[in-house]
Design a protein around this motif. Structure first.
Motif, short mmCIF file in Angstrom:
data_model
loop_
_atom_site.label_atom_id
_atom_site.label_comp_id
_atom_site.label_asym_id
_atom_site.label_seq_id
_atom_site.Cartn_x
_atom_site.Cartn_y
_atom_site.Cartn_z
N ALA A 298 -72.20 14.65 -43.07
CA ALA A 298 -70.92 14.04 -43.44
C ALA A 298 -69.79 14.67 -42.63
CB ALA A 298 -70.65 14.26 -44.94
N CYS A 299 -68.57 14.23 -42.86
CA CYS A 299 -67.39 14.80 -42.21
C CYS A 299 -66.37 15.21 -43.28
CB CYS A 299 -66.68 13.76 -41.34
SG CYS A 299 -67.68 13.10 -40.02
N GLY A 300 -65.54 16.17 -42.96
CA GLY A 300 -64.38 16.53 -43.79
C GLY A 300 -64.75 16.85 -45.22
N SER A 301 -64.02 16.24 -46.14
CA SER A 301 -64.25 16.52 -47.56
C SER A 301 -65.64 16.12 -47.99
CB SER A 301 -63.24 15.76 -48.42
OG SER A 301 -61.96 16.24 -48.16
N ALA A 302 -66.17 15.06 -47.40
CA ALA A 302 -67.52 14.62 -47.76
C ALA A 302 -68.53 15.70 -47.35
CB ALA A 302 -67.84 13.29 -47.08
N TYR A 303 -68.25 16.38 -46.25
CA TYR A 303 -69.08 17.52 -45.81
C TYR A 303 -68.97 18.64 -46.85
CZ TYR A 303 -70.21 21.71 -43.08
OH TYR A 303 -70.72 22.91 -42.64
N ILE A 345 -73.05 11.22 -46.61
CA ILE A 345 -71.97 11.06 -47.60
C ILE A 345 -70.72 10.53 -46.89
CG2 ILE A 345 -70.65 12.17 -49.44
CD1 ILE A 345 -72.67 14.44 -49.45
N SER A 346 -70.17 9.44 -47.42
CA SER A 346 -68.95 8.89 -46.82
C SER A 346 -68.22 8.02 -47.84
CB SER A 346 -69.31 8.04 -45.59
OG SER A 346 -68.15 7.41 -45.09
N GLN A 347 -66.98 8.37 -48.11
CA GLN A 347 -66.18 7.55 -49.01
C GLN A 347 -66.02 6.15 -48.43
OE1 GLN A 347 -63.25 5.28 -50.43
NE2 GLN A 347 -62.56 6.39 -48.64
N SER A 348 -65.52 6.09 -47.20
CA SER A 348 -65.19 4.79 -46.60
C SER A 348 -66.43 4.00 -46.20
CB SER A 348 -64.33 5.00 -45.35
OG SER A 348 -65.07 5.73 -44.39
N GLY A 349 -67.50 4.72 -45.86
CA GLY A 349 -68.69 4.06 -45.35
C GLY A 349 -68.51 3.56 -43.92
N GLU A 350 -67.43 3.99 -43.27
CA GLU A 350 -67.15 3.50 -41.91
C GLU A 350 -66.95 4.61 -40.90
OE1 GLU A 350 -67.48 0.45 -41.20
OE2 GLU A 350 -67.25 -0.58 -43.11
N THR A 351 -67.03 5.86 -41.31
CA THR A 351 -66.73 6.97 -40.40
C THR A 351 -67.69 6.93 -39.20
OG1 THR A 351 -65.92 8.22 -42.26
CG2 THR A 351 -66.46 9.49 -40.30
N ALA A 352 -67.09 6.86 -38.01
CA ALA A 352 -67.90 6.58 -36.81
C ALA A 352 -68.97 7.65 -36.57
CB ALA A 352 -66.98 6.47 -35.60
N ALA A 396 -54.80 7.06 -50.90
CA ALA A 396 -54.19 8.27 -50.33
C ALA A 396 -55.12 8.78 -49.23
CB ALA A 396 -54.01 9.33 -51.40
N VAL A 397 -54.53 9.24 -48.14
CA VAL A 397 -55.36 9.71 -47.04
C VAL A 397 -56.21 10.92 -47.48
CG1 VAL A 397 -55.21 10.88 -44.80
CG2 VAL A 397 -54.02 8.71 -45.17
N ALA A 398 -55.61 11.82 -48.25
CA ALA A 398 -56.38 12.98 -48.73
C ALA A 398 -57.26 12.54 -49.90
CB ALA A 398 -55.42 14.07 -49.19
N THR A 399 -58.54 12.72 -49.74
CA THR A 399 -59.46 12.25 -50.79
C THR A 399 -59.43 13.18 -52.01
OG1 THR A 399 -61.73 11.61 -51.28
CG2 THR A 399 -61.46 13.50 -49.84
N THR A 400 -59.56 12.59 -53.17
CA THR A 400 -59.65 13.36 -54.43
C THR A 400 -60.80 12.79 -55.25
OG1 THR A 400 -57.92 11.95 -55.37
CG2 THR A 400 -57.24 14.11 -54.50
N LEU A 483 -58.68 22.67 -47.35
CA LEU A 483 -58.42 21.46 -46.56
C LEU A 483 -57.33 20.62 -47.23
CD1 LEU A 483 -59.08 19.49 -44.23
CD2 LEU A 483 -60.85 18.50 -45.68
N LYS A 484 -57.45 20.50 -48.57
CA LYS A 484 -56.46 19.68 -49.29
C LYS A 484 -55.06 20.20 -49.03
CE LYS A 484 -58.10 17.10 -50.08
NZ LYS A 484 -59.14 16.19 -49.88
N LEU A 485 -54.91 21.54 -49.15
CA LEU A 485 -53.58 22.12 -49.00
C LEU A 485 -53.07 21.92 -47.58
CD1 LEU A 485 -51.39 23.82 -50.48
CD2 LEU A 485 -52.35 25.79 -49.30
N LYS A 486 -53.91 22.22 -46.59
CA LYS A 486 -53.38 22.16 -45.22
C LYS A 486 -53.09 20.73 -44.78
CE LYS A 486 -57.72 23.61 -43.48
NZ LYS A 486 -58.38 24.77 -42.98
N GLU A 487 -53.93 19.79 -45.18
CA GLU A 487 -53.72 18.43 -44.64
C GLU A 487 -52.47 17.77 -45.18
OE1 GLU A 487 -56.80 15.50 -45.50
OE2 GLU A 487 -57.20 16.46 -47.41
N ILE A 488 -52.08 18.09 -46.42
CA ILE A 488 -50.88 17.39 -46.91
C ILE A 488 -49.62 18.24 -46.90
CG2 ILE A 488 -52.16 15.67 -48.27
CD1 ILE A 488 -51.28 17.22 -50.76
#
Ligand code: F6R
Length: 607
Positions: A298-303, A345-352, A396-400, A483-488
């Motif tokens: 996965a990537c990012g939060s999904a990772y 794992i992918s929320q969007s199901g589209e992460t390249a 929201a761009v930041a996933t929760t 990640l949550k704190l830094k990205e927003i």
């Protein structure tokens, strides 16, 4: 990345285009534009947000026409500028195009077209598309599209207008999301359903390589060999309110608050009595028993959700589990085979990158199971098995809620598989099952701490840097909280495995530095407490999170947030919540654009 919309109907197009773009703005917000056909092409663009496009067009009142396309951009090729904003047109102004994705062979195509005398006005990869359309056009719009896409390499979802066909919108996709909306008065295209759902719930999915021809009276779908295809429409079962703020100032806070319900939907829909049932799963007991390794990709939060999964699977299933970043996995000649279960794992199901890693794992013979939030998305379609998270749309761009529902599915898989494999103490598994069913109410309890967390965030200010530390699952949560704190909030923060501090990082601890200590994993509480003492001795200001009852930590930390006691493996879904709320308020007090942080976009459909 990038949002695209299109409309052809019996009413004015601009209302849908602007509303749809506003709803898709979370996909990219570097610039935006629309093209409407009314005699000739009328184009409006902005290098600001959609709001500016609305102001420029007097809310669309001065743009007439019953067919149009629109785009909101996340820049890849070329800076955010007026020239690089979509729609792009051919030099003869016959074609207008909006594009999401990357045309990988654009340099070669550009050179070829330049040699033909074409002058380019933008730096984008996209502009080759309208220019190719114009080159291949001999009076047949469809044929020009077919010839053009045969030349394109890379990924694309395209919405195309041709001035000679004043009612016809053509859409194509390859590796980038695009859906069609159907209604009596108009037909629509959009990158995702949020743009369409207030107009129609009847949608049709387009597959890679297909060409859709939309007119106000209907939609025809063709395969890559230009044969017409019959496809039944699907009905979306969620309401527009799911994609609106519902009284909250930001989608992020709404989505944080939705977590108990999202987790409940995700878990309850799979529980029959005391059984966990994943309908239609090809991974049956016999196959499961052949699995020797699990790879989570996965990537990012999904990772980060996958990191929690590793601790849970190894503890309950005793199967070695690796967690990989999709962008690394896809290019490192991975070792896998039919005895490996690959969980994507992918929320969007589209992460390249995630999609490419999935395809690689599948090609190498592994059984692929994806955990995805968007029904019908590319990753869901490409996997051997899919288990959906029923989080509802995440804007929201930041996933929760995307993250906590992913955790819920990982927990369910672990309990389901541990029962079949008898790989853990059965009493523990049954207790874990009971606690899993209680997760929504436990998350609800954590959310009640919101006023206290808000006060803590007020005191955070704008430090140069801060640290999160934790061990085991606390460490996996630390990665996500950081990640949550830094990205927003744009505050630099790092997550460290607490045991690693002494191996270098502790040199960064100085007087007044904030360290957030995640100490909820009870088995290692004492070890974490020692790490807290070490950073305090070097001047750090400590905020802690611990399970109820561990009041010893209050003697060391300036602030403590307590989460309810549960099975230690489940703490991630509780412990992350205070730090979603904390990040939200820190960003709010700093005046940041919470739902659309700078440089980011929701769905990363380019690598
Ligand atoms: C961070 C965040 C991203 C995504 C990542 C993967 O808040 O949302 O790190 O988790 O881009 O996206 P999906 O899950 O759509 O594959």
């Amino acid at each position: 990345m990038c949002g695209i919309v299109g409309f052809t109907g019996k009413t004015q197009a601009v209302g849908f285009l602007l509303d749809g773009l506003e709803r898709l703005e979370y996909r990219g917000y570097d610039s935006a534009g629309i093209a409407v056909l009314d005699g000739g092409l009328k184009i409006e663009k902005t290098t600001e947000r959609i709001k500016n496009l609305m102001d420029k067009t007097d809310n669309g009142k001065n743009v007439s026409g019953t067919i149009g396309i629109g785009h909101t951009r996340w820049a890849t090729h070329g800076v955010p500028s007026f020239e690089n904003a979509h729609p792009h047109t051919s030099s003869d102004k016959k074609f207008a195009v909006v594009h999401n994705g990357i045309i990988e062979n654009y340099i070669q195509l550009r050179e070829e077209l330049k040699a033909d005398g074409v002058e380019f006005v933008s730096e984008t990869d996209t502009e080759v598309v309208p220019q190719l359309l114009s080159k291949y056009y001999e009076g047949d719009f469809f044929a020009a599209v077919a010839k053009t896409i045969a030349r394109l390499e890379g990924s694309y979802a395209l919405g195309i207008l041709c001035t000679d066909c004043p009612n016809t919108l053509i859409a194509v996709r390859k590796f980038s999301p695009l859906i069609i909306g159907l209604s009596d008065n108009a037909n629509y295209i959009a990158s995702d359903v949020t743009a369409i759902v207030s107009h129609t719930k009847d949608i049709m999915y387009i597959e890679d390589g297909e060409i859709a021809v939309l007119t106000p009276d209907g939609v025809k779908l063709y395969d890559s060999d230009k044969n017409e295809i019959n496809r039944e429409p699907s009905v979306i079962d969620w309401d527009i309110s799911a994609a609106e703020k519902g009284g909250y100032d930001h989608f992020m806070m709404k989505e944080i608050m939705e977590q108990p319900n999202a987790v409940k939907q995700t878990v309850d829909s799979r529980i029959k009595g005391r059984e966990i049932v994943f309908e239609g799963l090809k991974l049956d007991e016999a196959k499961l028993k052949t699995i020797e390794r699990i790879d989570i990709i996965a990537c990012g939060s999904a990772y980060h959700a996958g990191m929690v999964g590793k601790y849970v699977f190894e503890e309950l299933l005793r199967i070695p589990t690796n967690v990989d970043l999709a962008s690394e996995y896809r290019y490192r000649n991975p070792i896998t085979n039919d005895k490996t279960l690959t969980i994507i794992i992918s929320q969007s199901g589209e992460t390249a990158d995630t999609l490419a890693a999935l395809k690689e794992a599948k090609r190498l013979g592994s059984h692929t199971l994806s955990i995805v939030n968007v029904v019908g998305s590319s990753i869901a379609n490409a996997s051997d098995d899919v288990i959906y998270t029923w989080a509802g749309p995440e804007i929201a761009v930041a996933t929760t809620k995307g993250y906590t529902t992913q955790l819920s599915v990982l927990y369910m898989i672990a309990v389901w598989a541990a029962r079949l494999l008898k790989s853990a103490d059965s009493k523990r598994i049954e207790r874990l099952f009971d606690e899993l069913c209680r997760l929504p109410e436990l998350i609800e309890k954590v959310i009640l701490e919101e006023p206290k967390i808000k006060e803590m965030a007020k005191k955070c200010g704008d430090p140069k840097s801060l640290f999160f530390i934790g061990r085991n699952i606390d460490y996996a949560v630390a990665l996500e909280a950081s990640l949550k704190l830094k990205e927003i909030s744009y505050i630099h923060s790092e997550a460290y495995a607490a045991g690693e501090l002494k191996h270098g990082t502790i040199s960064l601890i100085e007087e007044g530095r904030t360290v957030i200590a995640l100490a909820s994993f009870e088995e290692l509480f004492d070890k974490l407490l020692s790490n807290v003492k070490e950073v305090k001795a070097r001047g750090a200001k400590v905020i802690a999170c611990a399970t109820e009852g561990h009041t010893e930590i209050a003697g060391e930390a300036e602030e403590v947030i307590y989460i309810p006691k549960t099975d230690p493996l489940l703490i991630a879904a509780l412990e992350v919540v205070p730090f979603q709320i904390y990040s939200y308020y820190v960003a709010l007090y700093k005046g940041c654009d919470i739902d659309k942080p700078r440089n980011l976009a929701k769905s990363v459909t380019v690598e």
